[in-house]
Write a protein that holds these residues in place. Structure first.
Motif, PDB file in Angstrom:
ATOM      1  N   GLY A  45       0.781  -1.229   0.000  1.00  0.00           N
ATOM      2  CA  GLY A  45       0.000   0.000   0.000  1.00  0.00           C
ATOM      3  C   GLY A  45       0.816   1.283   0.000  1.00  0.00           C
ATOM      4  N   ARG A  47       3.497   4.220  -1.222  1.00  0.00           N
ATOM      5  CA  ARG A  47       3.913   4.871  -2.459  1.00  0.00           C
ATOM      6  C   ARG A  47       5.134   5.723  -2.142  1.00  0.00           C
ATOM      7  NH1 ARG A  47      -0.975   7.781  -1.155  1.00  0.00           N
ATOM      8  NH2 ARG A  47      -0.433   9.930  -0.630  1.00  0.00           N
ATOM      9  N   SER A  79       2.909  -0.383  -9.577  1.00  0.00           N
ATOM     10  CA  SER A  79       2.370   0.479 -10.616  1.00  0.00           C
ATOM     11  C   SER A  79       2.822   1.906 -10.337  1.00  0.00           C
ATOM     12  CB  SER A  79       0.843   0.388 -10.651  1.00  0.00           C
ATOM     13  OG  SER A  79       0.351   1.029 -11.816  1.00  0.00           O
ATOM     14  N   LEU A 100       3.874   2.814  -6.672  1.00  0.00           N
ATOM     15  CA  LEU A 100       2.847   2.359  -5.741  1.00  0.00           C
ATOM     16  C   LEU A 100       2.926   0.844  -5.628  1.00  0.00           C
ATOM     17  CD1 LEU A 100       0.186   2.650  -4.083  1.00  0.00           C
ATOM     18  CD2 LEU A 100      -1.027   2.401  -6.259  1.00  0.00           C
ATOM     19  N   SER A 102       0.822  -2.035  -4.877  1.00  0.00           N
ATOM     20  CA  SER A 102      -0.590  -2.398  -4.710  1.00  0.00           C
ATOM     21  C   SER A 102      -0.769  -3.797  -4.122  1.00  0.00           C
ATOM     22  CB  SER A 102      -1.325  -2.295  -6.050  1.00  0.00           C
ATOM     23  OG  SER A 102      -0.885  -3.304  -6.934  1.00  0.00           O
ATOM     24  N   ARG A 104      -1.186  -6.528  -1.418  1.00  0.00           N
ATOM     25  CA  ARG A 104      -1.787  -6.392  -0.083  1.00  0.00           C
ATOM     26  C   ARG A 104      -0.984  -7.075   1.013  1.00  0.00           C
ATOM     27  NH1 ARG A 104      -8.164  -6.169  -0.790  1.00  0.00           N
ATOM     28  NH2 ARG A 104      -8.201  -5.229  -2.851  1.00  0.00           N
TER      29      ARG A 104
END
Length: 150
Positions: A45, A47, A79, A100, A102, A104
């Motif tokens: 999560g 960035r 990403s 980022l 992504s 989890r």
């Protein structure tokens, strides 16, 4: 961008001696690989604005687009927050990549010099905006999100 014998060149300047000048991995690839200047550690999560240590001279009438690498997206969920990132022709500051994670569950770790994104350099129209009372009619009209039923 200069051309000679059908080969285009683009000027990069190292802002740090450790910066990696972008290369294509295969002849004919559209993107030049951008590498991170420093090690990266992104928790799920997270960035980060990742420095490349490079500046570039995007030619007038062109735009630089920073896009994700498909392998990092598929394997690690990496990403770009602002995909594609836009580099205007007049910008001469450091190229930075807004990564980022992504995924989890798994952190993303990369060493200095690893490929983290790609740079595409494309010609771009430079329109002048004008206000009108009406726009021309089209078959689609104002049908937007989901209007094709698919």
């Amino acid at each position: 961008m200069s051309e000679s014998s059908g080969v285009s060149t683009i000027a990069f300047r190292r802002l740090d001696p450790a910066a990696v000048i972008p290369l294509r991995q295969h002849p004919g690839d559209a993107g030049l690989d951008l590498c991170c200047l420093e090690p990266i550690h992104l928790e799920p999560g997270d960035r980060a604005m990742v420095p490349t240590g490079l500046a570039v001279a995007i030619p007038e009438g062109h735009v630089g687009l920073v896009v994700p690498r498909s392998g990092l997206a598929a394997r690690h969920g990496i990403s770009l927050v602002n995909a594609p990132g836009t580099i205007d022709a007049g910008y001469r500051g450091e190229l930075r990549v807004l990564l980022l994670n992504s995924d989890r569950e798994q952190p993303f770790i990369a060493s200095s010099g690893e490929r983290i994104a790609q740079l595409l350099v494309l010609p771009v129209a430079l329109p002048v905006a004008v206000e009108v009372d009406e726009l021309g009619e089209t078959a689609r009209g104002d049908g937007g999100f989901g209007s094709t039923g698919r």
